[in-house]
Scaffold this motif. Structure first.
Motif, PDB file in Angstrom:
ATOM      1  N   GLY A  61       0.815  -1.214   0.000  1.00  0.00           N
ATOM      2  CA  GLY A  61       0.000   0.000   0.000  1.00  0.00           C
ATOM      3  C   GLY A  61       0.845   1.258   0.000  1.00  0.00           C
ATOM      4  O   GLY A  61       2.055   1.209   0.219  1.00  0.00           O
ATOM      5  N   ARG A  62       0.172   2.375  -0.244  1.00  0.00           N
ATOM      6  CA  ARG A  62       0.874   3.659  -0.244  1.00  0.00           C
ATOM      7  C   ARG A  62       1.475   3.921   1.125  1.00  0.00           C
ATOM      8  O   ARG A  62       0.776   3.870   2.127  1.00  0.00           O
ATOM      9  CB  ARG A  62      -0.112   4.780  -0.586  1.00  0.00           C
ATOM     10  CG  ARG A  62       0.180   5.387  -1.931  1.00  0.00           C
ATOM     11  CD  ARG A  62      -0.737   6.535  -2.233  1.00  0.00           C
ATOM     12  NE  ARG A  62      -1.659   6.039  -3.255  1.00  0.00           N
ATOM     13  CZ  ARG A  62      -2.916   6.357  -3.360  1.00  0.00           C
ATOM     14  NH1 ARG A  62      -3.475   7.194  -2.533  1.00  0.00           N
ATOM     15  NH2 ARG A  62      -3.646   5.855  -4.312  1.00  0.00           N
ATOM     16  N   GLN A  63       2.762   4.193   1.136  1.00  0.00           N
ATOM     17  CA  GLN A  63       3.506   4.469   2.371  1.00  0.00           C
ATOM     18  C   GLN A  63       3.324   3.366   3.414  1.00  0.00           C
ATOM     19  O   GLN A  63       3.391   3.608   4.620  1.00  0.00           O
ATOM     20  CB  GLN A  63       3.112   5.828   2.943  1.00  0.00           C
ATOM     21  CG  GLN A  63       3.429   6.968   1.999  1.00  0.00           C
ATOM     22  CD  GLN A  63       2.956   8.309   2.524  1.00  0.00           C
ATOM     23  OE1 GLN A  63       2.182   8.395   3.469  1.00  0.00           O
ATOM     24  NE2 GLN A  63       3.431   9.360   1.880  1.00  0.00           N
ATOM     25  N   GLY A  64       3.071   2.139   2.956  1.00  0.00           N
ATOM     26  CA  GLY A  64       2.963   0.994   3.853  1.00  0.00           C
ATOM     27  C   GLY A  64       1.688   0.933   4.659  1.00  0.00           C
ATOM     28  O   GLY A  64       1.606   0.179   5.635  1.00  0.00           O
ATOM     29  N   GLU A  65       0.660   1.672   4.258  1.00  0.00           N
ATOM     30  CA  GLU A  65      -0.542   1.750   5.086  1.00  0.00           C
ATOM     31  C   GLU A  65      -1.286   0.410   5.204  1.00  0.00           C
ATOM     32  O   GLU A  65      -1.808   0.100   6.283  1.00  0.00           O
ATOM     33  CB  GLU A  65      -1.485   2.856   4.595  1.00  0.00           C
ATOM     34  CG  GLU A  65      -2.008   2.683   3.190  1.00  0.00           C
ATOM     35  CD  GLU A  65      -2.805   3.882   2.706  1.00  0.00           C
ATOM     36  OE1 GLU A  65      -3.567   4.458   3.493  1.00  0.00           O
ATOM     37  OE2 GLU A  65      -2.655   4.231   1.517  1.00  0.00           O
TER      38      GLU A  65
END
Length: 150
Positions: A61-65
């Motif tokens: 996910g975006r930025q590890g979300e």
């Protein structure tokens, strides 16, 4: 069919637990709907999610979300690796932040194996024991690798 795979040991409790979490999260994150999870490895200090090639970023996910949400729900660190044609990509993903110094072919009476050499300064910093790493890499790549910190 899933129950049969579970009974035969093809899928584990960790596979089911993480898959259910990913299914729930797929309602919020559409990218998960077309991602493929190959196998979940639930180890002592980390849970490794092996995805199909090209699906790793979708699970992170975006930025590890997405990965953060999974980690919170299972109360364990997460490492995502893609099952790739090139074993080196899988090895790098599992050993990060360590860098591979060399991979050597070892010939022994019991057969041939490959030895991965990593600097000893990274020992204890990869969240996997040597045995755990060797088990995971063998299952993902089908190749017998031995890990050595030198």
């Amino acid at each position: 069919m899933c129950e049969e795979k579970y009974d035969e040991g093809e899928i584990s409790d960790a596979d089911i637990r993480v898959s259910r979490i990913l299914h729930t999260l797929s309602e919020e994150y559409g990218s998960l709907q077309d991602s493929e999870i190959k196998k979940i490895f639930d180890m002592e200090n980390v849970t490794v999610i092996a995805t199909a090639e090209g699906d790793g970023a979708k699970v992170v996910g975006r930025q590890g979300e997405i990965v953060k949400k999974i980690a919170d729900r299972i109360d364990n660190s997460i490492r995502v690796v893609e099952a790739a044609q090139d074993d080196m990509e899988v090895i790098k993903g599992l050993l990060s932040p360590a860098e591979v110094e060399s991979i050597n072919t070892v010939f022994a009476p019991e057969g041939q194996s490959k030895k991965i050499v990593v600097s000893e300064e990274y020992e204890g910093k990869i969240n996997l024991s040597i045995e755990e790493f060797e088990e995971i890499i063998d299952e993902i790549t089908g190749t017998n690798y031995k890990l050595s910190f030198e």
